[in-house]
Design an enzyme around this catalytic site. Structure first.
Site, PDB file in Angstrom:
ATOM      1  N   HIS A  24     -24.274  16.310  -2.800  1.00  0.00           N
ATOM      2  CA  HIS A  24     -25.593  15.875  -3.284  1.00  0.00           C
ATOM      3  C   HIS A  24     -25.829  14.399  -3.000  1.00  0.00           C
ATOM      4  CE1 HIS A  24     -26.279  19.682  -5.417  1.00  0.00           C
ATOM      5  NE2 HIS A  24     -24.960  19.680  -5.507  1.00  0.00           N
ATOM      6  N   ARG A  66       0.811  -1.223   0.000  1.00  0.00           N
ATOM      7  CA  ARG A  66       0.000   0.000   0.000  1.00  0.00           C
ATOM      8  C   ARG A  66       0.842   1.270   0.000  1.00  0.00           C
ATOM      9  NH1 ARG A  66      -0.642  -3.212   4.295  1.00  0.00           N
ATOM     10  NH2 ARG A  66      -0.149  -2.492   6.395  1.00  0.00           N
ATOM     11  N   GLU A  74      -5.941  -0.829   6.195  1.00  0.00           N
ATOM     12  CA  GLU A  74      -5.122  -2.048   6.197  1.00  0.00           C
ATOM     13  C   GLU A  74      -3.956  -1.877   7.178  1.00  0.00           C
ATOM     14  OE1 GLU A  74      -4.894  -4.751   2.548  1.00  0.00           O
ATOM     15  OE2 GLU A  74      -2.852  -4.015   2.592  1.00  0.00           O
TER      16      GLU A  74
END
Ligand code: F6P
Length: 540
Positions: free
Chosen positions: A378, A262, A347
């Site tokens: 929105h 990562r 993680e």
């Protein structure tokens, strides 16, 4: 937690729990000046939080008392801080501003880093310029990154975020093991002009290897096996498996085990980014992250962006018992930043056992979610403004747009500012009453409508306002979050760099996969058994 400063924070929390963010502003005219930081082209305003200077001082004291200083040193020096995997954590070594030696297992890793970068840049130059040819002599037009998790999310997010800086190459990312994903891709690509990058540190990940095998099989329907050399390259640490797959040694871009998946976009796993924006822009991305590393390593904690922001998260997570944190980039280019950070943060810090192997008795990693503004306004902002949950949020925006000549940016920025203002200030009954009166509503109508139109406010946010979305600024922004993760891991005394939690599901999936062809499946729990039986009715 037994730290002295933690106990003092508990008292600070009790003392101020009823205070509103707006009260803090009334008490201190200099609040914004005190609770904001400027660094390079970043302006970080954390004044719209439920805390005062004393809270911040105590949060910094917690960081000090937790040994953060020594921990940072060990992190940058390459000590094996990923203890459960016996690995160093050295994505920072990939972006040193002035490359100097870093020793891992008695070897200086810096020369090899420079060598792999050169390999990446030479390759990228050849593909971008059209000198690298497909097997029929045509230039590459389309690059497909095959990977998952860190071998997909970072490269995909950055490639999308820096689309403005991209060249003629078309980039596609394929990750899911779902066959429909790869089949849809195959419909749209030309085997003569497509380059495939298989990115897998382990080269054993089911999703990646399944997709790579399916694509290779499809590719060989149109091309001789000798063509693999011109169309498949790999990023991996498992040279044996890559060679078995049929990729030529010179087309392998190594990645070391001290780069966590990562955190790997700075390594050869960032090859797709480099192809998309070219080596020069990729270098700028590294430069920006390297600058943030220096800031984190050297700045006093009181002026240290990753430290301050990390500790604010700790404050909400552990004292206010808040479970989630939203990340809202006011940039369509950064629409996938929340998804990328979900992996990076969750993680890393989704751990329930401390560094001594004991279950923690405090909350650790928070839940990360979000989407780009103004779209998010929105979608889920209703809950953020009037729901029952407190959701601290990071608002990220840029002062200068990449495209000039239209009037959109003022509108975007006004929304960006208005949302944090609204979340903090809310709207009281008096104001709502006045507004409804002006709209000509009767007193009875007003009393009915009033509760629905009141905003209690007092909802905390950080604003990260950055000059412009450049490769360097994006690099700094990502590194800022990486170091926040590190700091939080130290405070919570957990190991941030392993990910054992993803293993069990993988193991069970392999067992179940084998059982699809078996008659005897009653060793599974009844629910799973029922699911397998239902599936078997449709399986061909
Ligand atoms: O999701 C678990 C994980 O190990 C991640 O940490 C990693 O980014 C991903 O799988 C992919 O792993 P590999 O690069 O080895 O295919």
């Amino acid at each position: 937690m037994s730290l002295k400063s933690w106990k003092l924070l508990e008292s600070n929390f009790q003392k101020n729990a009823q205070k509103k963010i707006t009260d803090y502003f009334s008490e201190d005219a200099d609040r914004v000046k005190k609770l904001s930081l400027q660094w390079e082209s970043f302006y970080v305003d954390y004044s719209k939080n439920l805390l005062d200077q004393e809270t911040l001082d105590l949060l910094v004291a917690v960081a000090e008392e937790s040994g953060l200083n020594l921990a940072i040193k060990a992190y940058f020096e390459g000590k094996k801080i990923n203890e459960t995997e016996d690995r160093a954590v050295l994505h920072t070594a990939l972006r040193q501003l002035k490359p100097s030696s870093i020793m891992v297992d008695g070897e200086d890793i810096t020369p090899k880093i420079e060598e792999v970068k050169k390999q990446m840049y030479d390759f990228a130059d050849r593909v971008i310029s059209g000198n690298w040819k497909g097997h029929t002599g045509k230039a590459i037009k389309h690059v497909v990154n095959i990977g998952i998790g860190g071998s997909d999310l970072g490269p995909a997010m950055v490639t999308e975020a820096l689309e403005f800086y991209s060249n003629q190459l078309r980039l596609t990312f394929i990750s899911n093991v779902e066959g429909d994903h790869v089949e849809e891709l195959i419909k749209k690509i030309d085997p003569e002009t497509t380059l495939f990058i298989i990115v897998s540190k382990s080269f054993t990940t089911q999703e990646t290897i399944s997709n790579a095998n399916t694509i290779r099989k499809w590719f060989l329907n149109y091309s001789p096996s000798s063509a693999i050399r011109q169309h498949f390259v790999a990023v991996s640490n498992n040279l044996e498996k890559v060679t078995e797959f049929g990729i030529a040694a010179k087309n392998i871009f190594p990645i070391n085990d001290w780069v966590g998946g990562r955190f790997s976009l700075w390594s050869s796993a960032g090859l797709s980014i480099c192809l998309s924006i070219g080596p020069k822009n990729y270098e700028d991305l590294l430069l920006g992250s390297g600058k943030m590393d220096e800031h984190f390593r050297t700045a006093d904690f009181k002026e240290n962006m990753p430290v301050i922001l990390a500790m604010i998260t700790v404050w909400y997570n552990n004292f206010w018992e808040v479970e989630t944190e939203a990340i809202i980039p006011y940039s369509q280019y950064l629409r996938n930043l929340p998804a990328y950070l979900q992996q990076a943060i969750m993680e890393s810090n989704g751990k329930g056992v401390d560094q001594n192997g004991k279950p923690v008795d405090y909350q650790t990693g928070n839940i990360i979610w979000g989407a780009s503004g103004t779209n998010a306004q929105h979608a889920f902002f209703q809950l953020m403004h009037q729901g029952t949950k407190m959701i601290p949020a990071d608002f990220i925006g840029f002062a200068k747009p990449l495209h000039q000549g239209n009037d959109h940016h003022d509108k975007l920025v006004s929304n960006f500012f208005a949302q944090t203002q609204a979340l903090m200030q809310g709207k009281n009954a008096e104001t709502v009453r006045e507004e409804l009166t002006q709209q000509g509503k009767s007193p009875q109508e007003i009393e009915v409508l009033l509760p629905f139109k009141v905003f209690e406010g007092n909802r905390p946010t950080n604003t990260l306002f950055i000059e412009q979305l450049t490769p360097a600024n994006l690099g700094s922004l990502i590194a800022l979050y990486e170091h926040r993760i590190f700091v939080q891991g130290i405070i919570w005394n957990i190991y941030s760099y392993d990910q054992w939690g993803v293993e069990l599901g993988k193991q069970l999936a392999n067992n179940i996969l084998q059982d699809f062809d078996k008659k005897q499946i009653d060793h599974h729990d009844p629910s799973t058994q029922g699911l397998i039986e239902f599936y078997k009715r449709f399986r061909n």
